[in-house]
Design an enzyme around this catalytic site. Structure first.
Site, PDB file in Angstrom:
ATOM      1  N   SER A  22      -1.197   1.722   1.211  1.00  0.00           N
ATOM      2  CA  SER A  22      -2.408   0.995   0.823  1.00  0.00           C
ATOM      3  C   SER A  22      -2.507   0.979  -0.695  1.00  0.00           C
ATOM      4  CB  SER A  22      -3.635   1.690   1.408  1.00  0.00           C
ATOM      5  OG  SER A  22      -3.892   2.885   0.681  1.00  0.00           O
ATOM      6  N   LYS A  23      -3.530   0.308  -1.165  1.00  0.00           N
ATOM      7  CA  LYS A  23      -3.785   0.166  -2.605  1.00  0.00           C
ATOM      8  C   LYS A  23      -3.734   1.506  -3.346  1.00  0.00           C
ATOM      9  CE  LYS A  23      -4.240  -3.941  -3.953  1.00  0.00           C
ATOM     10  NZ  LYS A  23      -3.071  -4.178  -4.802  1.00  0.00           N
ATOM     11  N   ARG A  24      -4.157   2.541  -2.644  1.00  0.00           N
ATOM     12  CA  ARG A  24      -4.164   3.871  -3.271  1.00  0.00           C
ATOM     13  C   ARG A  24      -2.771   4.248  -3.786  1.00  0.00           C
ATOM     14  NH1 ARG A  24      -4.259   7.878  -0.011  1.00  0.00           N
ATOM     15  NH2 ARG A  24      -4.110   6.535   1.829  1.00  0.00           N
TER      16      ARG A  24
ATOM     17  N   GLY B  32      -0.603   2.206  -5.038  1.00  0.00           N
ATOM     18  CA  GLY B  32      -0.104   1.292  -6.074  1.00  0.00           C
ATOM     19  C   GLY B  32      -0.068  -0.131  -5.546  1.00  0.00           C
TER      20      GLY B  32
END
Ligand code: GLU
Length: 481
Positions: A251-253, A255
């Protein structure tokens, strides 16, 4: 039979790396077997879909070089390839299922269904549709139809067990008692995902469905639909999820997750393809760097592993460097042309009289570049009269005691040399350093900073030869007494 496979993104977001990998596996399979790669846009969720996302997905696929044989822009025998333009087909299929007794109209109102579900939950049991509307008499149905009552279409799940073989997971069995009579057409006339995906895969004659693991639980329902439609069931291959280094779903976490971000970050599509291919697929053996053609040659669905794949950004960096190294200098030049032009560094003679020289410069610089774009500033001191100086390097290597003097002497030695061929030039520098009682490094570092503006560069003597005597002497003059 030549395979027909598809990638069927919902345009509710950018092309995610997981989606790109699914597209890649389908593409590789089609190319490997001389089959057809279909691109179908599953835009029935009108609220969440947008034209911008469609454009973004197409552009990311194009950047990756995953060309489709049928789909948006190219058309094909099963056009249109946007599901919102195929609604009549789904409704016709649903009507056909109702007529055949494989589906039925459901007039239950959402409120009533919610109330029943809540009551069941309060009593501690899970609720599945109780077939109220399947029990309606033909007269009752006729009356409700005459009244124009809103109605959905539900699939009548037959008793028994559904089985299918997943090429990754193996044999799968699913007791149908756990499948409720699912909705295939909503009361607003829109098909649900299960119906549209199956109808399209049937119409488009898809032979293998290769998609993300998150769809495996949907497959039993879809197999029922194929059977009810009297269509052959395709083979399935569910590809394991991509996880972040912490083994949580990527996920976005972790990168960047969209392909577009990697394009913006100047990764080579070749590197991205190679990296994605090895996320969940293995060709066997130790080779890691593969060209697109090699991947096509090696790809098999059997090589997809069941274990989840971990996304390692450092590995992607490594692939990028590997592919940059392998990219021919002419190709590098072709790709750099827009950036060189924007920087005022392009000239057409790179393609003619200077072609051999610029190829040597690129070959000298590319082993040190991690990204293609880094070659633009690296090329500047070779192709332009202007040098951008790194202040710290200037202070450290050009401002020391006697350096200006040493450089003046060195300039004269260079002027007297017949050519700047690396070996004799190096020998001359060492002799001069000896004569002046200094370490060769003093001259080497000072010359490097004077000529390229930086404290680091490829081998100095190769650099001097390729920068050319005129420019080298001019730059030494600027920094010598
Ligand atoms: N449109 C679905 C998605 O984006 C894919 C459906 C499928 O591959 O069967 O998840």
């Amino acid at each position: 039979m030549r395979p027909r496979v598809r990638f069927a993104p919902s345009p509710t977001g950018f092309l995610h790396v997981g989606g790109a990998r699914t597209a890649l596996f389908n593409w590789l399979y089609a190319r490997r077997h001389g089959g057809t790669f279909v691109l179908r846009i599953e835009d029935t969720d009108v609220e969440r879909s947008s034209d911008d996302m469609v454009t973004g997905i197409l552009s990311s696929l194009t950047w990756l070089g995953l060309s489709w044989d049928e789909g948006p822009g190219v058309g094909g025998p099963h056009a249109p390839y946007f599901q919102t333009e195929r609604l009549d087909t789904y409704r016709a299929a649903a009507s056909h299922l109702v007529e055949a007794g494989a589906a039925y109209y459901c007039y239950c109102r959402p409120d009533d269904l919610a109330a029943k579900r809540e009551a069941a939950q309060a009593a501690g049991s899970a609720w599945t549709y109780d077939r109220t509307c399947h029990a309606l008499s033909p007269e009752d149905v006729a009356r409700r139809e005459a009244d124009g009552q809103a109605r959905a279409v539900r699939f009548l799940v037959p008793p028994g067990i559904t089985t299918f073989t997943d090429l990754v997971r193996g044999h799968i069995e699913f007791a149908r008692e756990h499948i409720e009579d699912f909705v295939i057409i909503r009361s607003d006339g829109h098909p649900t995902y299960h119906l549209s995906v199956v109808v399209d895969d049937v119409e488009m004659e898809i032979t293998q469905v290769v998609r993300g693991d998150d769809h495996i639980s949907n497959t039993p329902k879809q197999v029922l639909l194929y059977e009810a439609l009297g269509a052959p069931v395709p083979e399935f291959a569910h590809v394991p999820l991509i996880l972040g280094p912490d083994k949580k779903r990527l996920s976005k976490r972790h990168g960047a997750t969209s392909v577009g971000e990697y394009e913006t970050q100047d990764y080579l599509p070749e590197a991205m393809i190679n990296f994605l291919a090895l996320l969940g697929w293995s060709p066997g053996g130790n080779q890691e760097v593969f060209s697109r053609d090699e991947l096509v040659e090696r790809f098999t669905l059997a090589g997809i592993s069941g274990g989840n794949a971990v996304f390692n950004a450092e590995k992607l960096d490594w692939f990028n460097q590997q592919h940059l190294m392998r990219l021919p200098s002419e190709e590098i030049l072709r790709r750099l042309r827009p950036a060189l032009t924007a920087a005022g560094l392009w000239r057409d003679t790179f393609l003619t009289t200077e072609a051999g020289w610029i190829a040597r410069v690129i070959d000298l610089l590319k082993p040190r570049a991690r990204k293609l774009g880094q070659l633009v500033p690296a090329l500047a001191p070779f192709v332009s009269d202007e040098v951008v100086y790194d202040e710290a390097a200037v202070i450290k290597h050009l401002k020391g005691d006697g350096v200006a003097d040493h450089l003046a002497a060195w300039r004269e030695v260079l002027q007297a040399l017949p050519t700047l061929e690396p070996a004799p030039t190096e020998a001359a520098l060492r002799a001069l350093a000896d004569a002046r009682g200094i370490k060769p490094g003093v001259l080497i570092h000072a010359t490097r900073v004077a000529v390229v503006g930086q404290a680091v560069s490829p081998g100095l003597f190769e650099v001097l030869e390729l920068v050319g005597r005129g420019r080298v002497i001019e730059r030494l003059r600027t920094h010598s007494s």
